[in-house]
Motif scaffolding. Sequence first.
Motif, short mmCIF file in Angstrom:
data_model
loop_
_atom_site.label_atom_id
_atom_site.label_comp_id
_atom_site.label_asym_id
_atom_site.label_seq_id
_atom_site.Cartn_x
_atom_site.Cartn_y
_atom_site.Cartn_z
N ASN A 11 0.79 -1.23 0.00
CA ASN A 11 0.00 0.00 0.00
C ASN A 11 0.82 1.28 0.00
OD1 ASN A 11 -2.58 -1.39 0.00
ND2 ASN A 11 -2.01 -2.00 2.06
N SER A 13 2.88 3.83 -3.06
CA SER A 13 2.53 4.30 -4.40
C SER A 13 3.57 3.85 -5.41
CB SER A 13 2.41 5.83 -4.39
OG SER A 13 1.38 6.24 -3.53
N THR A 15 5.32 2.23 -8.51
CA THR A 15 4.89 1.94 -9.87
C THR A 15 5.92 1.12 -10.64
OG1 THR A 15 5.81 4.03 -10.68
CG2 THR A 15 3.48 4.03 -10.06
N ASN A 36 0.10 -1.87 -4.53
CA ASN A 36 0.86 -0.86 -5.26
C ASN A 36 0.30 -0.76 -6.68
OD1 ASN A 36 3.09 0.27 -3.51
ND2 ASN A 36 3.33 -1.92 -3.14
N ASN A 37 0.99 -0.08 -7.58
CA ASN A 37 0.45 0.15 -8.90
C ASN A 37 1.46 -0.20 -9.99
OD1 ASN A 37 -1.52 0.94 -10.72
ND2 ASN A 37 -0.87 3.06 -10.72
N GLU A 39 2.54 -2.30 -13.54
CA GLU A 39 2.00 -2.97 -14.73
C GLU A 39 2.67 -4.33 -14.89
OE1 GLU A 39 1.59 -1.14 -18.52
OE2 GLU A 39 0.93 0.75 -17.64
N ASN A 61 -3.56 -7.12 -5.92
CA ASN A 61 -4.17 -5.80 -6.06
C ASN A 61 -3.15 -4.73 -6.44
OD1 ASN A 61 -6.36 -4.05 -6.08
ND2 ASN A 61 -6.08 -3.48 -3.95
N CYS A 62 -2.35 -5.03 -7.47
CA CYS A 62 -1.28 -4.13 -7.89
C CYS A 62 -1.40 -3.67 -9.35
CB CYS A 62 0.08 -4.80 -7.72
SG CYS A 62 0.61 -4.89 -6.01
N SER A 63 -2.53 -3.93 -9.98
CA SER A 63 -2.76 -3.54 -11.38
C SER A 63 -1.85 -4.24 -12.36
CB SER A 63 -2.62 -2.01 -11.55
OG SER A 63 -3.51 -1.33 -10.72
N ASN A 86 -5.54 -8.62 -9.81
CA ASN A 86 -4.75 -7.82 -10.75
C ASN A 86 -5.50 -7.72 -12.07
OD1 ASN A 86 -2.09 -6.95 -9.56
ND2 ASN A 86 -2.08 -9.09 -8.97
N ASN A 87 -4.80 -7.43 -13.15
CA ASN A 87 -5.44 -7.23 -14.44
C ASN A 87 -4.92 -8.17 -15.52
OD1 ASN A 87 -7.03 -5.00 -13.54
ND2 ASN A 87 -5.23 -3.70 -13.66
#
Length: 122
Positions: A11, A13, A15, A36-37, A39, A61-63, A86-87
Amino acid sequence: MSQMTVLDLSNNSLTKLDDTIFSGNPKLQKVTLDGNNFETLPNFTLANKNPFQIYTFSCKNCSLRVINKSTFAKMPAIFRLNLGYNNFTFVQNMFDYIWSLSMMDISYNNIQILDSGALDCN
């Protein structure tokens, strides 16, 4: 911090991570990067090119959209891997180097294609 065994960077930021982010921590056993965020993740390496002894790796949950096959090449001891929430839309043979995997969570992604060799990790 070469004696560190547990690292939790949840949690923040974040990237992007460099390939050598954990290179000074050869004794890491548990890494948590949840919330976190990213790819994608780097190809984690130690300074001496030896494998890590990480047993638990979580990046939920990090995209995340993609994980390269070589991301976990130096982490063969992982037995718990959490990449849920995730995605991912396509899962291929990204787990080939993880010989000890006994629990993997890839739930709550957008997986549309599961490659025939995707789960060949042992």
